[in-house]
Design an enzyme around this catalytic site. Sequence first.
Site, PDB file in Angstrom:
ATOM      1  N   HIS A 140      22.728  20.644  61.143  1.00 31.51           N
ATOM      2  CA  HIS A 140      23.691  20.601  62.241  1.00 31.51           C
ATOM      3  C   HIS A 140      23.157  19.787  63.416  1.00 31.51           C
ATOM      4  CE1 HIS A 140      25.997  22.114  65.720  1.00 31.51           C
ATOM      5  NE2 HIS A 140      26.998  22.208  64.843  1.00 31.51           N
ATOM      6  N   GLU A 141      21.869  19.946  63.714  1.00 32.96           N
ATOM      7  CA  GLU A 141      21.287  19.203  64.830  1.00 32.96           C
ATOM      8  C   GLU A 141      21.199  17.713  64.546  1.00 32.96           C
ATOM      9  OE1 GLU A 141      20.590  20.254  67.812  1.00 32.96           O
ATOM     10  OE2 GLU A 141      21.305  22.256  67.297  1.00 32.96           O
ATOM     11  N   LEU A 142      21.088  17.322  63.277  1.00 32.62           N
ATOM     12  CA  LEU A 142      21.005  15.903  62.948  1.00 32.62           C
ATOM     13  C   LEU A 142      22.323  15.182  63.187  1.00 32.62           C
ATOM     14  CD1 LEU A 142      18.876  15.882  59.667  1.00 32.62           C
ATOM     15  CD2 LEU A 142      18.221  15.004  61.905  1.00 32.62           C
ATOM     16  N   ARG A 143      23.404  15.913  63.214  1.00 30.86           N
ATOM     17  CA  ARG A 143      24.705  15.272  63.367  1.00 30.86           C
ATOM     18  C   ARG A 143      24.884  14.673  64.770  1.00 30.86           C
ATOM     19  NH1 ARG A 143      29.931  17.690  60.273  1.00 30.86           N
ATOM     20  NH2 ARG A 143      29.367  16.785  58.258  1.00 30.86           N
TER      21      ARG A 143
ATOM     22  N   TYR B 174      32.910   9.812  36.075  1.00 28.42           N
ATOM     23  CA  TYR B 174      32.135   8.875  35.270  1.00 28.42           C
ATOM     24  C   TYR B 174      32.672   8.701  33.860  1.00 28.42           C
ATOM     25  CZ  TYR B 174      28.700   9.148  39.018  1.00 28.42           C
ATOM     26  OH  TYR B 174      28.073   9.093  40.237  1.00 28.42           O
TER      27      TYR B 174
ATOM     28  N   ARG C 280      34.109  17.486  38.058  1.00 23.81           N
ATOM     29  CA  ARG C 280      34.517  16.305  38.829  1.00 23.81           C
ATOM     30  C   ARG C 280      33.598  15.113  38.541  1.00 23.81           C
ATOM     31  NH1 ARG C 280      38.549  17.077  42.164  1.00 23.81           N
ATOM     32  NH2 ARG C 280      39.112  19.213  42.765  1.00 23.81           N
TER      33      ARG C 280
ATOM     34  N   GLY D 109      24.574  16.749  44.603  1.00 20.52           N
ATOM     35  CA  GLY D 109      25.595  17.530  43.901  1.00 20.52           C
ATOM     36  C   GLY D 109      25.028  18.338  42.748  1.00 20.52           C
TER      37      GLY D 109
ATOM     38  N   ALA E 210      32.282  14.585  35.630  1.00 23.93           N
ATOM     39  CA  ALA E 210      32.747  14.097  34.326  1.00 23.93           C
ATOM     40  C   ALA E 210      34.020  13.275  34.474  1.00 23.93           C
ATOM     41  CB  ALA E 210      32.967  15.285  33.383  1.00 23.93           C
TER      42      ALA E 210
END
Length: 458
Positions: A252-255, A367, A362, A423, A364
Amino acid sequence: MRLPKITSLYGRIFAIFWFTMLLVLLAVLSLPHLDPRKARNIPADHFERLNVLQQKIEKRFRGEKDLRKIIFSLEDQGRSPRDKAPRLFLTDLEGNILTTKRHHDFKIRALQNFITSIEQGEPKQKLYGRYMIAGPLPITLAEHNLLLYIGVKWDQTPPFLLRLFDKPFQLLFAVMVVSTPLLLWLAWALSQPARKLERAAKRVAGGEFVVDPELEKGTSEFRQAGASFNQMVEAVNHMISGQQRLLSDISHELRSPLTRLRMANALATRKQGDSPELERIDTEAQRLEQMIGELLELSRMQADSHLTRELQPISSLWEEILKDAQFEAEQMGKQLSYSAIPEGSISGNPKLLMSAVENIIRNAIHYGEDLIQVTLTKDDEQLSIVVEDNGQGVPDSELEDIFRPFYRVSTARDRNSGGAGLGLAITESAIRQHSGSIAASRSQLGGLMVLIKLPLSS
């Protein structure tokens, strides 16, 4: 007065041991009072009958002067082995047996032992094998002061303890009969808290970090072990929750600096116009934002997921996901087919389970060229989910690496295909949290096959 409750495991074992020893001790102490082979006082009723017999003998031979004839007549009563009449013996006051027989049979030898084993005075009785001898009773025959002894065949059943001590195997069997219920109770008392601890350990292994108050009941040893186990579960809970919240806070802080970076890049583009360098900065900033978004999604799903467990039917978890994926594949000109969903339930975090399988499906769809197959089967209290596609697949050397965080396959999943490589790592983490397994291999359709195995709830 209420006896104190034994709460110690060793206390229970010692209590059973000493209880068994007490029974054996009581049996040994009571044996002399029950053993007819020991010289004992003659019961009152039996003693009265002996006195009546003594008086009859005196009356019968009152006028007889020949002592030898009297002895011969008394011995003649018990010569027949089938005669159940008592056998009568006479001795002088010094204990010498008066008999007309030359050879001493068993009864004479028993009488000799009886005379030497008792003290002169109060009449006694003693068993020799199946032969009971009682006496002495004072009697006067042929003007001689003599002692009368009576021997009878003993037809009574030996006392229970006497039979046990005479036959060691019966004694062993009796001890086993007495001690077996106590040992079974002890085994049950030991197995119950041990099984509770085993079930709690299985729940922890399955990702359920829940404190169980039942573990702190029972014997003191198991209470201490249960308390230590619950303390460990609480410590693991705090550690996991702390790590997940730290990951969420960092993401969150990196955003904030990332948002400022993109705004500065947009201002620079507006002032200086487009350039390859500014486009590269914007592209990398977008990928970094996507990566942070995936990390935030991962932290949100995993935050306290080990504390949130529900029992869900298989159909309620993935039936809608499969229908939506089939519709999405059709919109992309691809075909997705799936098997019937088996009956059964899974205990776990529904969001993590749904997200894990949805991510595989998703991928599958993304790709695969035009064919995707999803197969769900149940076997031995285990659910297997197989997702296959006919895409380019993954090189065999990289099948184990695709579940590593931030890993990208060099062919199909390069930087141009998008994604931060989180993912499959998120999926693998979710499956592992539910005591499952996930593996990738080459599909018969030509692309990638992912096999997920999850334990079903009983």
